[in-house]
Design a protein around this motif. Sequence first.
Motif, short mmCIF file in Angstrom:
data_model
loop_
_atom_site.label_atom_id
_atom_site.label_comp_id
_atom_site.label_asym_id
_atom_site.label_seq_id
_atom_site.Cartn_x
_atom_site.Cartn_y
_atom_site.Cartn_z
N LEU A 175 2.40 4.63 0.09
CA LEU A 175 1.16 4.78 -0.69
C LEU A 175 1.30 4.04 -2.02
N GLY A 176 2.50 4.16 -2.62
CA GLY A 176 2.76 3.47 -3.89
C GLY A 176 2.57 1.97 -3.74
N ARG A 177 3.14 1.43 -2.66
CA ARG A 177 3.05 -0.01 -2.42
C ARG A 177 1.60 -0.44 -2.19
N ALA A 178 0.89 0.33 -1.34
CA ALA A 178 -0.50 -0.02 -1.02
C ALA A 178 -1.37 0.00 -2.27
N TYR A 179 -1.28 1.09 -3.04
CA TYR A 179 -2.14 1.20 -4.23
C TYR A 179 -1.71 0.23 -5.33
N TYR A 180 -0.42 0.06 -5.53
CA TYR A 180 0.03 -0.81 -6.63
C TYR A 180 -0.40 -2.25 -6.39
N THR A 181 -0.26 -2.71 -5.13
CA THR A 181 -0.56 -4.12 -4.85
C THR A 181 -2.00 -4.31 -4.37
N GLY A 182 -2.72 -3.21 -4.10
CA GLY A 182 -4.08 -3.34 -3.58
C GLY A 182 -4.08 -3.89 -2.17
N ASP A 183 -3.04 -3.53 -1.39
CA ASP A 183 -2.90 -4.03 -0.02
C ASP A 183 -3.67 -3.12 0.93
N GLY A 184 -4.92 -3.53 1.22
CA GLY A 184 -5.74 -2.75 2.15
C GLY A 184 -6.55 -1.66 1.48
#
Length: 204
Positions: free
Chosen positions: A150-159
């Motif tokens: 979740l951290g990765r998705a939200y931090y990078t805006g991936d998806g």
Amino acid sequence: MSNESAAQIAVELADQAAQSPHQRLMASGHERPEGDRCPICFDLIELPVAKHSTNNVCCMKRVCNGCDLAATQRGMLDRCPFCRTPIPDNNASTLVMIQKRVSKGDADAIKVLGEQYFHGKLGVAKDVTRAIELWTEAAELGSIDAHYELGRAYYTGDGVEEDKLRGIRHWQQAAMKGHEPSRHNLGALNMITMETTNLLCSTG
Ligand SMILES: [Zn+2]
Ligand SMILES: [Zn+2]
């Protein structure tokens, strides 16, 4: 209790309450999570964990490469070295096994199912919204890997719509439980930008 010692305790409690997430992070998570321990030899799996172990969907146990090799040498080629369930040989059976554990509320299985939706794997149609829902559920059930994703998705805006603060909060949750990649990411951010440091100190 004297007025003086009561006042001192009040000051200490106020100090603790005032600790920023950054300070809490520095004070916790120095031990590797128990999930990083191989269930057969009980050793901590070498980092990076994914490279030095295999996750078995039958029992969601992550077995170190050493124990995996030992099982292979003993002739156990097509079974999980931990629970001895035959390893599924196609996407559909793998998915059925994951879903079976999901139905039992297994946080790791819910996280793994989220991965399939996020990437559109094992014959599942790609659905990032469903992946985020599953990771959120898995994180609430205690999956630190789900917090990391979740951290990765939200931090990078991936998806998802980029939300750096939200991403950092998820990494903090995982990092305080000793999740090495999350601690690494937060550490790298700290080094890169003071803006992020300020962001970190203002969260929580
Ligand atoms: Zn092992
Ligand atoms: Zn197994």
